[in-house]
Motif scaffolding. Structure first.
Motif, mmCIF file in Angstrom:
data_model
loop_
_atom_site.group_PDB
_atom_site.id
_atom_site.type_symbol
_atom_site.label_atom_id
_atom_site.label_comp_id
_atom_site.label_asym_id
_atom_site.label_seq_id
_atom_site.Cartn_x
_atom_site.Cartn_y
_atom_site.Cartn_z
ATOM 1 N N TRP A 1 -9.862 12.855 -16.689
ATOM 2 C CA TRP A 1 -10.645 11.648 -16.066
ATOM 3 C C TRP A 1 -9.867 10.630 -15.058
ATOM 4 O O TRP A 1 -10.558 10.290 -13.960
ATOM 5 N N LEU A 2 -8.550 10.412 -15.277
ATOM 6 C CA LEU A 2 -7.726 9.514 -14.696
ATOM 7 C C LEU A 2 -7.455 10.195 -13.334
ATOM 8 O O LEU A 2 -7.271 9.460 -12.149
ATOM 9 N N ILE B 1 -9.962 9.464 -10.408
ATOM 10 C CA ILE B 1 -9.804 7.858 -10.277
ATOM 11 C C ILE B 1 -8.592 7.994 -9.188
ATOM 12 O O ILE B 1 -8.614 7.023 -8.161
ATOM 13 N N LEU B 2 -7.408 8.451 -9.688
ATOM 14 C CA LEU B 2 -6.152 8.124 -8.760
ATOM 15 C C LEU B 2 -6.255 8.710 -7.506
ATOM 16 O O LEU B 2 -5.859 8.367 -6.431
ATOM 17 N N GLU B 3 -6.828 10.052 -7.394
ATOM 18 C CA GLU B 3 -7.194 10.929 -6.118
ATOM 19 C C GLU B 3 -7.982 9.960 -5.281
ATOM 20 O O GLU B 3 -7.648 9.946 -3.915
ATOM 21 N N LEU C 1 0.767 -1.297 0.054
ATOM 22 C CA LEU C 1 0.086 -0.103 -0.170
ATOM 23 C C LEU C 1 0.712 1.247 -0.081
ATOM 24 O O LEU C 1 0.644 2.209 -0.714
ATOM 25 N N ARG C 2 1.981 1.462 0.741
ATOM 26 C CA ARG C 2 2.761 2.316 0.821
ATOM 27 C C ARG C 2 3.368 2.622 -0.473
ATOM 28 O O ARG C 2 3.709 3.643 -0.974
ATOM 29 N N GLN C 3 3.941 1.330 -1.200
ATOM 30 C CA GLN C 3 4.524 1.397 -2.488
ATOM 31 C C GLN C 3 3.783 2.181 -3.612
ATOM 32 O O GLN C 3 3.800 3.158 -4.361
ATOM 33 N N THR C 4 2.494 1.767 -3.637
ATOM 34 C CA THR C 4 1.127 2.297 -4.248
ATOM 35 C C THR C 4 1.118 3.527 -3.933
ATOM 36 O O THR C 4 0.820 4.267 -5.083
ATOM 37 N N LYS C 5 1.017 3.872 -3.052
ATOM 38 C CA LYS C 5 0.790 5.435 -2.567
ATOM 39 C C LYS C 5 1.743 6.259 -3.162
ATOM 40 O O LYS C 5 1.382 7.263 -3.813
ATOM 41 N N THR C 6 3.017 5.945 -2.913
ATOM 42 C CA THR C 6 4.063 6.871 -3.761
ATOM 43 C C THR C 6 4.025 6.842 -5.221
ATOM 44 O O THR C 6 4.244 7.922 -5.745
ATOM 45 N N GLU C 7 3.736 5.656 -5.809
ATOM 46 C CA GLU C 7 3.584 5.630 -7.284
ATOM 47 C C GLU C 7 2.343 6.440 -7.740
ATOM 48 O O GLU C 7 2.492 7.296 -8.587
ATOM 49 N N ILE C 8 1.380 6.604 -7.000
ATOM 50 C CA ILE C 8 0.063 7.472 -7.446
ATOM 51 C C ILE C 8 0.558 8.691 -7.102
ATOM 52 O O ILE C 8 0.253 9.689 -7.969
ATOM 53 N N GLU C 9 0.970 9.300 -6.207
ATOM 54 C CA GLU C 9 1.313 10.576 -5.708
ATOM 55 C C GLU C 9 2.373 11.109 -6.829
ATOM 56 O O GLU C 9 2.336 12.244 -7.147
ATOM 57 N N HIS C 10 3.295 10.197 -7.254
ATOM 58 C CA HIS C 10 4.366 10.534 -8.112
ATOM 59 C C HIS C 10 3.323 10.855 -9.564
ATOM 60 O O HIS C 10 3.709 11.895 -10.127
ATOM 61 N N SER C 11 2.550 9.914 -9.960
ATOM 62 C CA SER C 11 1.852 10.164 -11.255
ATOM 63 C C SER C 11 0.929 11.439 -11.081
ATOM 64 O O SER C 11 0.871 12.198 -12.130
ATOM 65 N N LEU C 12 0.696 11.726 -9.949
ATOM 66 C CA LEU C 12 -0.439 12.844 -9.964
ATOM 67 C C LEU C 12 0.349 14.125 -9.773
ATOM 68 O O LEU C 12 -0.127 15.106 -10.645
ATOM 69 N N LYS C 13 1.707 14.218 -9.393
ATOM 70 C CA LYS C 13 2.513 15.314 -9.468
ATOM 71 C C LYS C 13 3.179 15.477 -10.843
ATOM 72 O O LYS C 13 3.458 16.679 -11.164
#
Length: 98
Positions: free
Chosen positions: A31-32, A35-37, A12-24
């Motif tokens: 539209w994505l 979903i990411l948020e 979960l922590r790794q996925t969180k980091t990946e999503i935060e990076h994608s959002l930044k």
């Protein structure tokens, strides 16, 4: 925290980091983004539940959710959420999970 929870906590922590990076790094919202948020909120909530010792409990009834179901969907909040899995999964969900 048991071994399964520890493994999921790391994932979960790794996925969180990946999503935060994608959002930044997204140049524009689309539209994505929403979903990411929303997924990030679910992950944060699951991490908080692990830290509070409440991970794996149904938020409605307080009962423990099946371990197989938690491994399939670590951000699950209630038994009711498992009813929606059939709509979103491409493979059949064994009835023993639900």
């Amino acid at each position: 925290m048991n071994a399964m929870q520890e493994k999921l906590f790391i994932e979960l922590r790794q996925t969180k980091t990946e999503i935060e990076h994608s959002l930044k790094t997204k140049s524009k919202q689309d539209w994505l983004t929403k979903i990411l948020e929303e997924e990030l909120e679910d992950i944060d909530h699951a991490i908080q539940k692990i830290q509070a010792g409440k991970f794996g409990e149904c938020e409605i009834s307080g009962e423990l959710l099946p371990e197989e179901l938690i491994q399939l969907m670590p951000t699950i909040r209630s038994k009711k959420d498992s009813d929606l899995l059939d709509q979103y999964c491409k493979i059949p969900i064994p009835s023993s999970f639900l």
